[in-house]
Design a protein around this motif. Structure first.
Motif, mmCIF file in Angstrom:
data_model
loop_
_atom_site.group_PDB
_atom_site.id
_atom_site.type_symbol
_atom_site.label_atom_id
_atom_site.label_comp_id
_atom_site.label_asym_id
_atom_site.label_seq_id
_atom_site.Cartn_x
_atom_site.Cartn_y
_atom_site.Cartn_z
ATOM 1 N N ASP A 1 -8.637 7.303 -6.423
ATOM 2 C CA ASP A 1 -8.023 7.317 -5.101
ATOM 3 C C ASP A 1 -7.659 5.881 -4.738
ATOM 4 O O ASP A 1 -8.524 5.033 -4.536
ATOM 5 N N LEU A 2 -6.369 5.580 -4.699
ATOM 6 C CA LEU A 2 -5.887 4.226 -4.423
ATOM 7 C C LEU A 2 -5.265 4.102 -3.035
ATOM 8 O O LEU A 2 -4.500 3.165 -2.780
ATOM 9 N N THR A 3 -5.600 5.012 -2.150
ATOM 10 C CA THR A 3 -4.999 5.008 -0.803
ATOM 11 C C THR A 3 -5.258 3.690 -0.088
ATOM 12 O O THR A 3 -4.345 3.073 0.490
ATOM 13 N N LEU A 4 -6.517 3.249 -0.104
ATOM 14 C CA LEU A 4 -6.891 2.008 0.588
ATOM 15 C C LEU A 4 -6.203 0.805 -0.042
ATOM 16 O O LEU A 4 -5.695 -0.085 0.666
ATOM 17 N N GLU A 5 -6.146 0.777 -1.366
ATOM 18 C CA GLU A 5 -5.532 -0.351 -2.074
ATOM 19 C C GLU A 5 -4.028 -0.419 -1.799
ATOM 20 O O GLU A 5 -3.477 -1.514 -1.614
ATOM 21 N N ARG A 6 -3.364 0.731 -1.781
ATOM 22 C CA ARG A 6 -1.921 0.739 -1.486
ATOM 23 C C ARG A 6 -1.659 0.176 -0.087
ATOM 24 O O ARG A 6 -0.712 -0.588 0.127
ATOM 25 N N TYR B 1 -3.467 -1.936 1.716
ATOM 26 C CA TYR B 1 -3.699 -3.384 1.846
ATOM 27 C C TYR B 1 -2.759 -4.211 0.972
ATOM 28 O O TYR B 1 -2.422 -5.341 1.341
ATOM 29 N N VAL B 2 -2.329 -3.692 -0.156
ATOM 30 C CA VAL B 2 -1.311 -4.398 -0.946
ATOM 31 C C VAL B 2 -0.026 -4.502 -0.138
ATOM 32 O O VAL B 2 0.645 -5.543 -0.129
ATOM 33 N N LYS B 3 0.321 -3.426 0.579
ATOM 34 C CA LYS B 3 1.528 -3.445 1.415
ATOM 35 C C LYS B 3 1.402 -4.500 2.505
ATOM 36 O O LYS B 3 2.351 -5.223 2.823
ATOM 37 N N ARG B 4 0.191 -4.613 3.106
ATOM 38 C CA ARG B 4 -0.020 -5.579 4.182
ATOM 39 C C ARG B 4 0.003 -7.026 3.685
ATOM 40 O O ARG B 4 0.430 -7.928 4.409
#
Length: 517
Positions: free
Chosen positions: A491-496, A498-501
């Motif tokens: 599950d990479l929801t959190l990583e996606r 914060y990478v966007k931010r």
């Protein structure tokens, strides 16, 4: 001068210290062995001038320029095409050092490199380590306390089972103490107030050593080096030959201390066979060694036959043979130990550091930075959250402060500042014109900080959950996009999110987008 790339070849070393200037020319062979073929030395007591007045006099400068012209002629006579000329504490601390170095260069065409404290400590540490190993010391099995007593500065370090955990330099030395206190006022007991920070650091290092799980109940080895220390060995009647090592006990030090009591500098100079201003270093060195033995509860000191000159020779040989810097692992272990001191989350720091390196390697053709900056990025990754020790809310600013005000062995002040700024920008605000520390950098270093900060921001976002999901990730450039492939159903929801931010700086610096799949 132009280097000949392949030994055998003659090599020159010029060492400008606080009390003498020395030229050694040696023949370096293809098997790394070497043999001295010329050795010239001249007393030039600039330490007395710098440590008491802060300046190298015109008279001393003229003398050294004359000597350097002779040394340059000797290098040409032997056909030396590769040499290293270095200066240590006395020149390093002279207020007129730039003028002094320029005068020498104009007079002799020899460029003198001033060794900063961390570089000098690195070279001496490596030389001591090699000497100990060559003399049968099980380096990786012991905790070792190092004390390097120079004429102008003092270094102290601790290694645990072969890994350097801390190294610190202090602004006092054996000759400096005499010059600052005055010969008539000098007494060992007066050193206590001057060296409060030294005693405090020693106590902390000893506590660190005692707390090590593999160290409990076991005293460290105590190793010391320096010109004054070698003179103490002479007074014990023991022989310290090249590449050797001797042990002196507390009783030996007591006997030397008793012998020194009431002796004049002239009497000691005649006894030891050395110039008077170098002999002045014996009494403070003896006092410090006795204090170290008492505080560390160690009954003997190992004295290796090394000096800054030998340490520089070893470095020159490593350079000529294009060998990897053997101190890199020690820099890393010391940085990790620094984090441990401030209760840093080492696992997250290493995760960010390793992911940062993967990204650095993937975008190499865009940043065009060398391996040294790769190391600085890794260290920034390890230490980027160290400021949480003070406060979590503004920990990036506290990380900058702690790193900038710490001594990391093997790194220059400039390199430590770059690491501190990379850590400063791992979250929230990007570099701005109203950030004084950033604006104080050269234009080149501003660009470097931006490149490395851009990478660490992404790496930190990728470990937002502190679970090192990127451990086995494949990171590569594909069609001007940095593609990060995890290769599993995570599950990479959190990583996606914060990478966007946190990827704006990366896109602006490198002109490529980031794809997480």
């Amino acid at each position: 001068m132009t280097r000949k790339n392949t030994p055998p070849m003659p090599v020159g070393i010029i060492d400008l210290g606080a009390h003498s200037i020395r030229l050694e020319i040696f023949q370096l062979n293809a098997d790394r062995s070497y043999k001295p073929i010329e050795n010239l030395s001249q007393p030039v007591n600039i330490g007395r001038e710098v440590f008491s007045k802060g300046l190298i006099s015109a008279k001393s400068t003229n003398l050294i320029c004359s000597i350097m012209r002779d040394f340059a002629a000797k290098l040409r006579e032997y056909g030396v095409s590769y040499y290293r000329a270095i200066a240590t504490s006395a020149v390093r601390e002279a207020l007129n050092r730039e003028i002094f170095i320029d005068r020498i260069k104009n007079a002799s065409r020899i460029r003198i490199d001033i060794l900063d404290v961390t570089e000098e400590s690195r070279l001496v540490y490596l030389s001591i380590k090699n000497n100990l190993i060559n003399n049968g010391c099980k380096f990786s099995k012991n905790n070792i306390l190092f004390l390097t007593l120079g004429t102008g500065s003092t270094g102290m370090a601790m290694s645990r089972q072969g890994h350097l955990i801390e190294s610190e330099a202090f602004g006092f030395g054996s000759l400096r103490l005499y010059e600052e206190l005055g010969e008539n006022e000098f007494a060992p007991q007066r050193l206590n107030g001057i060296m409060d920070s030294f005693a405090s650091s020693l106590d902390r290092l000893l506590n660190m050593q005692r707390e090590g799980s593999a160290s409990k109940g076991k005293s460290p080895l105590f190793v010391s080096a320096g010109a004054g220390v070698r003179l103490i060995v002479k007074l014990t009647g023991k022989e310290l030959d090249q590449d050797s090592m001797v042990k002196i006990t507390e009783k030996d030090l007591e006997k030397v201390s008793e012998y020194l009591n009431g002796k004049t500098v002239e009497e000691l100079a005649e006894k030891i066979g050395e110039v008077d201003y170098l002999v002045k270093s014996v009494e403070p060195c003896c006092y410090l060694l006795r204090q170290m033995c008492r505080l560390s509860k160690v009954s003997s000191v190992l004295i290796p036959a090394i000096s800054t000159r030998e340490a520089v020779i070893e470095e020159v040989i490593r350079d000529i043979f294009n060998e990897k810097d053997p101190f890199i692992e020690d820099i890393t272990s010391a940085a990790i130990a620094l984090g441990d001191k401030y209760r840093n989350e080492t696992s997250h720091g290493k995760a960010v550091a390793e992911t940062s390196i993967k990204i650095f390697d993937a975008v190499k053709r865009f940043h065009k930075l060398d391996e040294r900056y790769r190391l600085l990025l890794y260290l920034a990754g390890v230490l980027h959250d160290i400021g949480r020790f003070i406060d979590s809310r503004k920990h990036h600013k506290h990380s900058h402060y702690i790193i900038q005000n710490s001594q990391i062995p093997g790194l220059s002040d400039k390199e430590v500042n770059i690491i501190a700024l990379i850590s400063r920008y791992h979250r929230k605000a990007e570099p701005k014109t109203n950030h004084n520390e950033y604006m104080a950098l050269s234009n080149e270093d501003k660009v470097i900080v931006c490149k490395l900060a851009a990478i660490i921001r992404v790496a930190d976002a990728l470990d937002r959950a502190h679970q090192f999901k990127m451990k086995n990730a494949d990171i590569a450039i594909r069609k001007r996009s940095l593609v990060i492939s995890v290769g599993s159903e995570m599950d990479l929801t959190l990583e996606r999110l914060y990478v966007k931010r946190k990827s704006n700086l990366f896109r602006n610096v490198f002109g490529i987008k980031i794809t997480l799949e």
